[in-house]
Scaffold this motif. Sequence first.
Motif, PDB file in Angstrom:
ATOM      1  N   VAL A   1     -16.580  -2.355 -24.943  1.00  0.00           N
ATOM      2  CA  VAL A   1     -18.030  -2.100 -25.011  1.00  0.00           C
ATOM      3  C   VAL A   1     -18.793  -3.409 -25.138  1.00  0.00           C
ATOM      4  N   SER A   2     -18.084  -4.496 -25.445  1.00  0.00           N
ATOM      5  CA  SER A   2     -18.728  -5.814 -25.574  1.00  0.00           C
ATOM      6  C   SER A   2     -18.005  -6.813 -24.685  1.00  0.00           C
ATOM      7  N   ASP A   3     -18.750  -7.619 -23.963  1.00  0.00           N
ATOM      8  CA  ASP A   3     -18.123  -8.638 -23.118  1.00  0.00           C
ATOM      9  C   ASP A   3     -17.368  -9.648 -23.978  1.00  0.00           C
ATOM     10  N   CYS A   4     -16.248 -10.122 -23.430  1.00  0.00           N
ATOM     11  CA  CYS A   4     -15.324 -10.966 -24.201  1.00  0.00           C
ATOM     12  C   CYS A   4     -14.533 -11.825 -23.231  1.00  0.00           C
ATOM     13  N   LEU A   5     -13.510 -12.495 -23.721  1.00  0.00           N
ATOM     14  CA  LEU A   5     -12.704 -13.374 -22.871  1.00  0.00           C
ATOM     15  C   LEU A   5     -12.150 -12.625 -21.661  1.00  0.00           C
ATOM     16  N   GLU A   6     -11.662 -11.405 -21.891  1.00  0.00           N
ATOM     17  CA  GLU A   6     -11.035 -10.641 -20.815  1.00  0.00           C
ATOM     18  C   GLU A   6     -12.024 -10.247 -19.722  1.00  0.00           C
ATOM     19  N   THR A   7     -13.262 -10.036 -20.084  1.00  0.00           N
ATOM     20  CA  THR A   7     -14.250  -9.629 -19.071  1.00  0.00           C
ATOM     21  C   THR A   7     -14.956 -10.835 -18.457  1.00  0.00           C
ATOM     22  N   LEU A   8     -15.300 -11.815 -19.276  1.00  0.00           N
ATOM     23  CA  LEU A   8     -16.093 -12.944 -18.794  1.00  0.00           C
ATOM     24  C   LEU A   8     -15.259 -14.000 -18.068  1.00  0.00           C
ATOM     25  N   GLU A   9     -14.070 -14.274 -18.584  1.00  0.00           N
ATOM     26  CA  GLU A   9     -13.240 -15.320 -17.969  1.00  0.00           C
ATOM     27  C   GLU A   9     -12.198 -14.735 -17.019  1.00  0.00           C
ATOM     28  N   GLU A  10     -11.434 -13.773 -17.514  1.00  0.00           N
ATOM     29  CA  GLU A  10     -10.351 -13.231 -16.696  1.00  0.00           C
ATOM     30  C   GLU A  10     -10.874 -12.494 -15.463  1.00  0.00           C
ATOM     31  N   ILE A  11     -11.932 -11.706 -15.650  1.00  0.00           N
ATOM     32  CA  ILE A  11     -12.502 -10.974 -14.516  1.00  0.00           C
ATOM     33  C   ILE A  11     -13.628 -11.775 -13.861  1.00  0.00           C
ATOM     34  N   GLY A  12     -14.614 -12.170 -14.660  1.00  0.00           N
ATOM     35  CA  GLY A  12     -15.797 -12.813 -14.107  1.00  0.00           C
ATOM     36  C   GLY A  12     -15.554 -14.156 -13.444  1.00  0.00           C
ATOM     37  N   MET A  13     -14.501 -14.852 -13.871  1.00  0.00           N
ATOM     38  CA  MET A  13     -14.214 -16.166 -13.279  1.00  0.00           C
ATOM     39  C   MET A  13     -12.916 -16.165 -12.472  1.00  0.00           C
ATOM     40  N   GLU A  14     -11.790 -15.891 -13.129  1.00  0.00           N
ATOM     41  CA  GLU A  14     -10.489 -15.982 -12.468  1.00  0.00           C
ATOM     42  C   GLU A  14     -10.347 -14.965 -11.338  1.00  0.00           C
ATOM     43  N   ALA A  15     -10.667 -13.700 -11.632  1.00  0.00           N
ATOM     44  CA  ALA A  15     -10.519 -12.664 -10.607  1.00  0.00           C
ATOM     45  C   ALA A  15     -11.506 -12.875  -9.459  1.00  0.00           C
ATOM     46  N   ALA A  16     -12.714 -13.295  -9.807  1.00  0.00           N
ATOM     47  CA  ALA A  16     -13.716 -13.549  -8.771  1.00  0.00           C
ATOM     48  C   ALA A  16     -13.243 -14.650  -7.821  1.00  0.00           C
ATOM     49  N   HIS A  17     -12.672 -15.707  -8.389  1.00  0.00           N
ATOM     50  CA  HIS A  17     -12.158 -16.814  -7.574  1.00  0.00           C
ATOM     51  C   HIS A  17     -11.016 -16.343  -6.680  1.00  0.00           C
ATOM     52  N   SER A  18     -10.098 -15.578  -7.252  1.00  0.00           N
ATOM     53  CA  SER A  18      -8.949 -15.112  -6.490  1.00  0.00           C
ATOM     54  C   SER A  18      -9.369 -14.172  -5.362  1.00  0.00           C
ATOM     55  N   PHE A  19     -10.353 -13.325  -5.629  1.00  0.00           N
ATOM     56  CA  PHE A  19     -10.853 -12.403  -4.604  1.00  0.00           C
ATOM     57  C   PHE A  19     -11.367 -13.180  -3.387  1.00  0.00           C
ATOM     58  N   LYS A  20     -12.132 -14.219  -3.659  1.00  0.00           N
ATOM     59  CA  LYS A  20     -12.699 -15.006  -2.568  1.00  0.00           C
ATOM     60  C   LYS A  20     -11.636 -15.857  -1.867  1.00  0.00           C
ATOM     61  N   GLU A  21     -10.655 -16.314  -2.641  1.00  0.00           N
ATOM     62  CA  GLU A  21      -9.555 -17.081  -2.045  1.00  0.00           C
ATOM     63  C   GLU A  21      -8.759 -16.229  -1.058  1.00  0.00           C
ATOM     64  N   ASN A  22      -8.748 -14.915  -1.288  1.00  0.00           N
ATOM     65  CA  ASN A  22      -7.974 -14.009  -0.436  1.00  0.00           C
ATOM     66  C   ASN A  22      -8.810 -13.347   0.656  1.00  0.00           C
ATOM     67  N   GLY A  23     -10.027 -13.821   0.827  1.00  0.00           N
ATOM     68  CA  GLY A  23     -10.826 -13.333   1.942  1.00  0.00           C
ATOM     69  C   GLY A  23     -12.049 -12.511   1.569  1.00  0.00           C
ATOM     70  N   GLY A  24     -12.223 -12.231   0.288  1.00  0.00           N
ATOM     71  CA  GLY A  24     -13.410 -11.492  -0.140  1.00  0.00           C
ATOM     72  C   GLY A  24     -14.641 -12.383  -0.117  1.00  0.00           C
ATOM     73  N   GLU A  25     -15.815 -11.769  -0.159  1.00  0.00           N
ATOM     74  CA  GLU A  25     -17.056 -12.547  -0.076  1.00  0.00           C
ATOM     75  C   GLU A  25     -17.931 -12.420  -1.318  1.00  0.00           C
ATOM     76  N   ASN A  26     -18.270 -11.201  -1.716  1.00  0.00           N
ATOM     77  CA  ASN A  26     -19.165 -10.993  -2.850  1.00  0.00           C
ATOM     78  C   ASN A  26     -18.443 -10.225  -3.958  1.00  0.00           C
ATOM     79  N   PHE A  27     -18.507 -10.772  -5.151  1.00  0.00           N
ATOM     80  CA  PHE A  27     -17.794 -10.193  -6.301  1.00  0.00           C
ATOM     81  C   PHE A  27     -18.778 -10.029  -7.454  1.00  0.00           C
ATOM     82  N   LEU A  28     -18.764  -8.859  -8.063  1.00  0.00           N
ATOM     83  CA  LEU A  28     -19.641  -8.609  -9.205  1.00  0.00           C
ATOM     84  C   LEU A  28     -18.834  -8.060 -10.373  1.00  0.00           C
ATOM     85  N   ALA A  29     -18.871  -8.773 -11.503  1.00  0.00           N
ATOM     86  CA  ALA A  29     -18.299  -8.259 -12.747  1.00  0.00           C
ATOM     87  C   ALA A  29     -19.425  -7.537 -13.477  1.00  0.00           C
TER      88      ALA A  29
END
Length: 338
Positions: A286-314
């Motif tokens: 219910v509260s943003d934290c390391l798992e949502t802000l860094e793991e999803i918002g940064m790491e996952a977003a980067h990986s998505f784009k590295e694999n061909g994705g364009e727009n990512f929203l956490a």
Amino acid sequence: MKGVLLVNLGSPDSTDVKDVKKYLDQFLMDERVIDIPYLLRALLVKGIILNTRPKKSAAAYKKIWWEEGSPLIVLSKRLKEKTQQKVELPVALAMRYGNPSIEFGLKELHDKGVHEVLIVPLYPQFAMATTETILVLAEEIRQKQFPNMIFESLPAFYNKQDYIQNLADSIKENLENFPQDYILFSYHGVPERHIKKSDITKSHCKIDGSCCVTPSPAHEFCYRHQCYETTRQVAEKLGLEEGKYSTSFQSRLGRDPWLQPYTDATIDGLAQKGIKNLAVVTPAFVSDCLETLEEIGMEAAHSFKENGGENFLAVPCLNDREDWITTLSNWIKDFQNK
């Protein structure tokens, strides 16, 4: 007199390696987080993990740390303060790991004359490593220090309609200007054995794709079922099409089987299949934290784009949204009026 204790996961006191190490030690030595015999757990945590992970975790925390402190702590304080403005009962805040501690929160309520406490684990879904460990520790503290206190706990609220509505509204608002092709509901992962350990029937949970949709008393404490049910109800509320959304699990640790599909592999796979616009929702928090802000918002977003994705929203967690504050306040008022 009645009072309320809101309890969230917790956070290191700072991004210094020593503080992160102290936090990880408390977290990972919890027998309901790493549920193996004490000596093996100590060997794994103190002998291996704490010699390597704190430095890496500290670097991750530095990426998301706010000027006011840990996002999780700051957001939890805002939640507590706004909730207090809407209810008459004293409201205290505690963390399962780190500060402010559960002992601190209970003492704060005790000093105000509270003898009947509603404990609110700030997790929509029940799990051994979240809700259960909070309630067990609170009871241990009560017996030792506050024997005259009476506890009641808020049950998992994964399927409460006001919560589902809050979550659906938040997602809808955040997607208004985002051209999403797909929505991924990513939940914090747990080992498969935790699901079976929490099965009160001792026979229902097989993690075979059918048990989660077959009615059973086991569902009251089944994290996997509750995650899928949250996704199902929110998807229904939003009118999402089949094939346009799914559920996954993140943050696995070690080599034992954890709940699948894994979020990182799912996100990469979606990009590789041609999904260009991806929104990720994290309803285990219910509260943003390391798992949502860094793991999803940064790491996952980067990986998505590295694999061909364009727009990512956490999609942000509910945090201190007014409708969520109202929902939580109404639950507290129900307790007050009993």
